[in-house]
Scaffold this active site. Structure first.
Site, mmCIF file in Angstrom:
data_model
loop_
_atom_site.group_PDB
_atom_site.id
_atom_site.type_symbol
_atom_site.label_atom_id
_atom_site.label_comp_id
_atom_site.label_asym_id
_atom_site.label_seq_id
_atom_site.Cartn_x
_atom_site.Cartn_y
_atom_site.Cartn_z
ATOM 1 N N GLY A 1 0.826 -1.204 0.000
ATOM 2 C CA GLY A 1 0.000 0.000 0.000
ATOM 3 C C GLY A 1 0.860 1.255 0.000
ATOM 4 O O GLY A 1 0.534 2.252 -0.654
ATOM 5 N N ASN B 1 -7.023 4.341 9.662
ATOM 6 C CA ASN B 1 -6.484 3.107 10.236
ATOM 7 C C ASN B 1 -6.454 3.103 11.758
ATOM 8 O O ASN B 1 -6.394 2.048 12.373
ATOM 9 C CB ASN B 1 -5.075 2.853 9.700
ATOM 10 C CG ASN B 1 -4.197 4.079 9.760
ATOM 11 O OD1 ASN B 1 -4.523 5.108 9.174
ATOM 12 N ND2 ASN B 1 -3.097 3.998 10.472
ATOM 13 N N HIS C 1 -2.004 -7.477 2.138
ATOM 14 C CA HIS C 1 -1.935 -8.124 3.459
ATOM 15 C C HIS C 1 -3.008 -7.660 4.428
ATOM 16 O O HIS C 1 -3.171 -8.237 5.500
ATOM 17 C CB HIS C 1 -0.531 -7.987 4.063
ATOM 18 C CG HIS C 1 -0.172 -6.636 4.581
ATOM 19 N ND1 HIS C 1 -0.150 -6.345 5.918
ATOM 20 C CD2 HIS C 1 0.184 -5.497 3.945
ATOM 21 C CE1 HIS C 1 0.219 -5.083 6.076
ATOM 22 N NE2 HIS C 1 0.426 -4.551 4.901
ATOM 23 N N THR D 1 9.992 -7.155 -12.056
ATOM 24 C CA THR D 1 9.264 -8.396 -12.342
ATOM 25 C C THR D 1 8.076 -8.518 -11.401
ATOM 26 O O THR D 1 8.219 -8.348 -10.186
ATOM 27 C CB THR D 1 10.218 -9.602 -12.194
ATOM 28 O OG1 THR D 1 11.302 -9.414 -13.107
ATOM 29 C CG2 THR D 1 9.501 -10.907 -12.502
ATOM 30 N N CYS E 1 0.556 0.089 12.446
ATOM 31 C CA CYS E 1 1.015 -0.202 11.095
ATOM 32 C C CYS E 1 1.952 0.864 10.560
ATOM 33 O O CYS E 1 2.436 0.749 9.465
ATOM 34 C CB CYS E 1 -0.150 -0.440 10.154
ATOM 35 S SG CYS E 1 -1.416 0.752 10.357
#
Ligand code: PLP
Length: 386
Positions: free
Chosen positions: A72, A152, A204, A240, A328
């Site tokens: 994020g 959050n 996640h 990638t 977080c």
């Protein structure tokens, strides 16, 4: 071993076992590089395209407007810094709120050092920014507004559709970014209907592995990529692709959105059940708006006379995992800007814990956690009050 009750789902979630099986299969069997021209590459490319289609269906957008990132934070960075740098000829003014996640706030700070000017909007005592405040801050040189969908720390919900409408009424060229890291998987979010040009989400937080994020970019939005490299994903995001992570994010998201309404109802019921059981405790305040006016999964409690860290560890001793304020951002002790912004008294700033739920939580877990709080809080107060 004591039973674990995991109530820190805004920090991260348990990967759904079926999602983890899918990851394992892709990593061991379909491990090709999507850029390779042989069968293994084509197979991996197909997985990526499928993942984009699934997520696009949920957001009601086209898969060609979706890009996978590493998290994020990267999606927020790419959206904000990428847009600011690509559009600076039109102006150098950006708008956000004081309660955004550091992924947004720190990106804004970095842009200030590059010469951009940022307006940080206040929120009310429930952690909500008013659409009129946003509209009042728009200027002729404003190029981007970034506002989170769900906070959050306290679970406040922002009036995204209304803000989107007001921004575009003033000037359709002003870009609107929404950090939906906490909202995606818990709410219907339709970028087109809500006039969102850029939307960030993270794997996640929705029962997929860490290491994958999503960015929606509307047609015609100019972005200067932040990772120069091999030009994957149309040059928007070189590197990638994390094929297994992308497929996992799509798989978990579909599982959530297939039952969204009933799951959200159940989360609200669990949230209410916990709050209800704490009613008898003095000096405990639930931050944010009541009931369905807040997010279904976040419960922020300010507990007079008890340090959050002490409470967190006392709960941990009983197998209940929560966080102090917001976990977080980092594990550095800091006083939350969000709590300050909603006017939390000084003595409650480090006396606030966050319990955050997921669809995997049960009523029994909520009851056990509530019983633990009811017992621990008076006990801890006895030892801090003398
Ligand atoms: N934005 C919000 C609102 C968040 O809650 C978080 C993570 O906690 C992020 C952004 C960053 O997401 P990630 O952990 O995937 O980098």
């Amino acid at each position: 071993m004591i039973n674990e009750i995991y109530l820190d789902n805004s920090a991260t979630t348990q990967c759904f076992p079926e999602t983890a099986e899918l990851v394992s299969r892709i990593l061991t069997e379909e491990y090709g590089n999507p850029s390779s021209m042989h069968h293994k590459g084509v197979e991996a490319e197909r997985r990526l395209t499928q993942a984009k289609e699934t997520l696009a269906d949920i957001l009601k957008v086209s898969g060609r407007n979706l890009y996978f990132t590493s998290c994020g934070t990267e999606s927020d960075n790419l959206a904000i810094a990428g847009c600011a740098r690509a559009n600076q000829r039109a102006g150098k003014h950006l708008i956000t709120t004081v309660i955004e996640h550091p992924a947004v706030i720190e990106t804004m700070h970095a842009l200030e050092e590059e010469g951009f000017e940022v307006t940080y909007l206040p929120v009310d005592s429930d952690g909500v920014v008013s659409p009129e405040t946003v509209a009042g801050a728009l200027r002729d040189d404003t190029i981007l507004v970034s506002i989170m969908h769900t906070n959050n720390e306290i679970g406040s919900l922002q009036p995204i559709a209304e803000i989107g409408r007001l921004i575009k009424e003033r000037n359709p060229k002003i870009l609107f970014h929404v950090d939906a890291v906490q909202g995606f998987g818990k709410a219907q979010i339709y970028p087109k209907r809500m006039k969102i040009d850029l939307l960030s989400a993270s794997g996640h937080k929705i029962h997929a592995p860490k290491g994958v994020g999503l960015l929606y970019v509307a047609d015609g939005v100019k972005i200067r990529p932040t990772l120069p490299g091999g030009g994957q994903q149309g040059g928007m995001r070189s590197g990638t692709e994390n094929v297994a992570g992308a497929a996992a994010m799509a798989f978990s998201a579909k599982r959530l959105y297939d039952h969204l309404e009933e799951d959200v109802d159940r989360l609200y019921a669990l949230r209410a059940r916990l709050i209800e059981q704490l009613q008898g405790l003095d000096g405990v305040r639930v931050n944010g708006k009541p009931g369905r006016e807040s997010a279904p999964h976040v419960i922020s409690l300010s507990v007079q006379g008890v340090r959050a860290e002490v409470l967190l560890h006392a709960l941990e001793d009983r197998g209940v995992y929560v966080s102090a304020g917001s976990a977080c951002s980092s594990n550095r002790p800091h006083l939350s800007e969000t709590l300050k912004a909603i006017g939390t008294p000084k003595e409650l700033l480090d006396a606030t814990i966050r319990l955050s739920l997921s669809v995997l939580n049960t009523e029994e877990e909520i009851d056990t956690a509530a019983a633990a709080l009811l017992e621990i809080i008076p006990f801890l107060r006895k030892y801090t009050r003398h």
